[in-house]
Write a protein that holds these residues in place. Structure first.
Motif, PDB file in Angstrom:
ATOM      1  N   ARG A 159       0.842  -1.069   0.366  1.00 22.75           N
ATOM      2  CA  ARG A 159       0.275   0.379   0.139  1.00 22.75           C
ATOM      3  C   ARG A 159       1.043   1.577  -0.192  1.00 22.75           C
ATOM      4  NH1 ARG A 159      -5.093   2.223   1.894  1.00 22.75           N
ATOM      5  NH2 ARG A 159      -5.716  -0.154   1.695  1.00 22.75           N
ATOM      6  N   ALA A 160       1.360   1.049   1.076  1.00 26.08           N
ATOM      7  CA  ALA A 160       2.617   3.307   0.891  1.00 26.08           C
ATOM      8  C   ALA A 160       4.049   2.936  -0.216  1.00 26.08           C
ATOM      9  CB  ALA A 160       3.795   2.371   2.099  1.00 26.08           C
ATOM     10  N   THR A 161       3.750   1.483  -0.973  1.00 26.93           N
ATOM     11  CA  THR A 161       5.011   1.337  -2.528  1.00 26.93           C
ATOM     12  C   THR A 161       3.587   2.215  -3.438  1.00 26.93           C
ATOM     13  OG1 THR A 161       5.768  -0.709  -1.145  1.00 26.93           O
ATOM     14  CG2 THR A 161       6.179  -0.054  -3.571  1.00 26.93           C
ATOM     15  N   ILE A 162       2.438   1.720  -3.462  1.00 24.48           N
ATOM     16  CA  ILE A 162       1.597   2.005  -4.528  1.00 24.48           C
ATOM     17  C   ILE A 162       1.729   3.647  -3.916  1.00 24.48           C
ATOM     18  CG2 ILE A 162      -0.490   1.790  -4.649  1.00 24.48           C
ATOM     19  CD1 ILE A 162      -0.268  -1.153  -4.617  1.00 24.48           C
ATOM     20  N   VAL A 163       1.372   3.896  -3.271  1.00 20.27           N
ATOM     21  CA  VAL A 163       0.826   5.279  -2.568  1.00 20.27           C
ATOM     22  C   VAL A 163       1.838   6.516  -3.072  1.00 20.27           C
ATOM     23  CG1 VAL A 163       0.556   7.485  -0.860  1.00 20.27           C
ATOM     24  CG2 VAL A 163      -0.532   5.632  -0.810  1.00 20.27           C
ATOM     25  N   SER A 164       3.439   5.490  -2.901  1.00 23.25           N
ATOM     26  CA  SER A 164       4.459   6.962  -3.683  1.00 23.25           C
ATOM     27  C   SER A 164       5.007   6.651  -5.006  1.00 23.25           C
ATOM     28  CB  SER A 164       5.862   6.663  -2.652  1.00 23.25           C
ATOM     29  OG  SER A 164       6.606   5.406  -2.938  1.00 23.25           O
ATOM     30  N   ALA A 165       3.994   5.799  -5.491  1.00 17.15           N
ATOM     31  CA  ALA A 165       4.730   5.882  -6.683  1.00 17.15           C
ATOM     32  C   ALA A 165       3.951   6.620  -7.342  1.00 17.15           C
ATOM     33  CB  ALA A 165       4.669   4.011  -7.167  1.00 17.15           C
ATOM     34  N   ALA A 166       2.301   6.518  -6.968  1.00 15.64           N
ATOM     35  CA  ALA A 166       1.374   6.977  -8.083  1.00 15.64           C
ATOM     36  C   ALA A 166       0.613   8.611  -7.629  1.00 15.64           C
ATOM     37  CB  ALA A 166      -0.173   6.892  -6.924  1.00 15.64           C
TER      38      ALA A 166
END
Ligand SMILES: Nc1ncnc2c1ncn2[C@@H]1O[C@H](COP(=O)(O)OP(=O)(O)OP(=O)(O)O)[C@@H](O)[C@H]1O
Length: 319
Positions: free
Chosen positions: A270-277
């Motif tokens: 989730r954190a990876t997704i938030v930062s990439a998005a």
């Protein structure tokens, strides 16, 4: 507790292993939805539970006792191949079946009147079964399963071919019976209905119970689908190759806004997704998706077959 317990059922037809260690419990007072692809082994399991078919191994108990001939008098069964006498009147037939199960003439008459009223077929009591529409024959078939006041209900595809009004009538009857403490098991391919009506669901594949629990329990699979919408990105390619993802579906695009559904098994994803998005554009939505039973079913049934020992041995031998 009057639970139905199915343990380790195995059944072969020729070389076909139709049931392969089938085990599950239907608890007193619950409606259990039995689902699986065509040929998965649902009818075979129900036939064995009822004693119409013998298992090669395993056993079926009800209320702690092996379900024998005497116990089966208390089971209400709706077979897949409907089994009514076409040339007998609806009322006479129901009374006859109730009497066969040990009711007195007065009890049988009262029960026939009760169930034909409840299932909205009272006006057809004097008609031959063969004159009824298929849906009404099915209502009579359910009345036949209920007329002797069974302590356990086993119903093979009771909802197939019913109109929406009949579905509601049948659903409310099953809920009432469950509320009275009766374990109710039915098979169906109507997954929306199963999701709405059942307390627990069992998904069968190749003669084996592969997932069993409440819908919420089944949703707690190791993987989650996360829906993400990003404005300022018309490609959605920002998610390609993200760590912990097992599949990305493009759900929609409107101008420069793209919505993706990302399947992941990584709590940190989730954190990876938030930062990439956020690095790509403006993150406007991020939600865990609640999977429908239909999606869970597709997932479970299309999951890769586990390797058999022979296949593993063969691979090792050629390596
Ligand atoms: N009497 C029989 N003789 C030979 N094979 C059988 C017999 N009964 C069932 N089978 C086979 O056993 C397997 C399981 O069948 P079963 O009817 O239990 O599946 P099901 O889950 O009820 O399927 P459906 O959803 O299509 O009703 C199938 O491959 C079927 O062809």
């Amino acid at each position: 507790m009057a639970d139905l317990v199915i343990s380790g059922l195995r059944k072969k037809f020729g070389t076909l292993q139709a049931l392969d260690d089938m085990s599950f419990t239907v608890k007193s007072g619950e409606i259990f939805g039995f689902v699986g692809s065509n040929g998965a082994g649902k009818t075979t399991t129900m036939r064995i539970a009822l004693g119409v078919l013998a298992a090669d191994a395993g056993e079926v108990t009800f209320d702690g006792e092996k379900l024998d001939l005497a116990g089966r008098r208390h089971v209400g069964y709706m077979p897949e191949e409907r089994g009514l006498y076409p040339k007998m009147k609806v009322g006479d037939q129901l009374i006859y079946l109730a009497r066969l199960h040990g009711m007195s003439a007065d009890e049988a008459q009262a029960s026939m009147e009760h169930w034909t009223e409840r299932l909205n077929i009272a006006a057809r009591r004097d008609d031959d079964v063969q004159k009824l529409s298929l849906g009404n024959q099915q209502r009579v078939q359910l009345a036949a399963a209920l007329v002797h006041d069974p302590k356990l209900l086993i119903l093979d595809e009771p909802f197939s071919g019913l109109d929406p009004v009949a579905v509601e009538v049948m659903s409310s009857v099953l809920r009432d019976r469950a509320d009275a403490g009766v374990p109710v098991i039915f098979s169906s391919h109507q997954l929306d209905l199963v999701e709405r009506l059942c307390d627990r669901v069992g998904i069968v594949r190749n003669g084996l119970m592969v997932a069993c629990g409440t819908i919420d329990e089944l949703r707690r699979t190791p993987r989650t689908d996360i829906d993400v919408t990003v404005a300022g990105d018309s490609t959605g390619s920002w998610a390609d190759g993200l760590e912990g993802q097992h599949g990305i579906k493009r759900e929609g695009q409107h101008g420069d806004t793209t919505r993706l559904s990302i399947n992941t098994d990584d709590a940190a994803a989730r954190a990876t997704i938030v930062s990439a998005a956020s690095a790509t554009g403006r993150l406007t939505q991020l939600t865990d998706r609640r999977r429908s039973l239909s999606e869970l079913f597709q997932h479970v049934v299309s999951a890769e077959e586990p390797e058999t020992e022979e296949q593993t041995d063969a691979k090792e031998a050629t390596a």
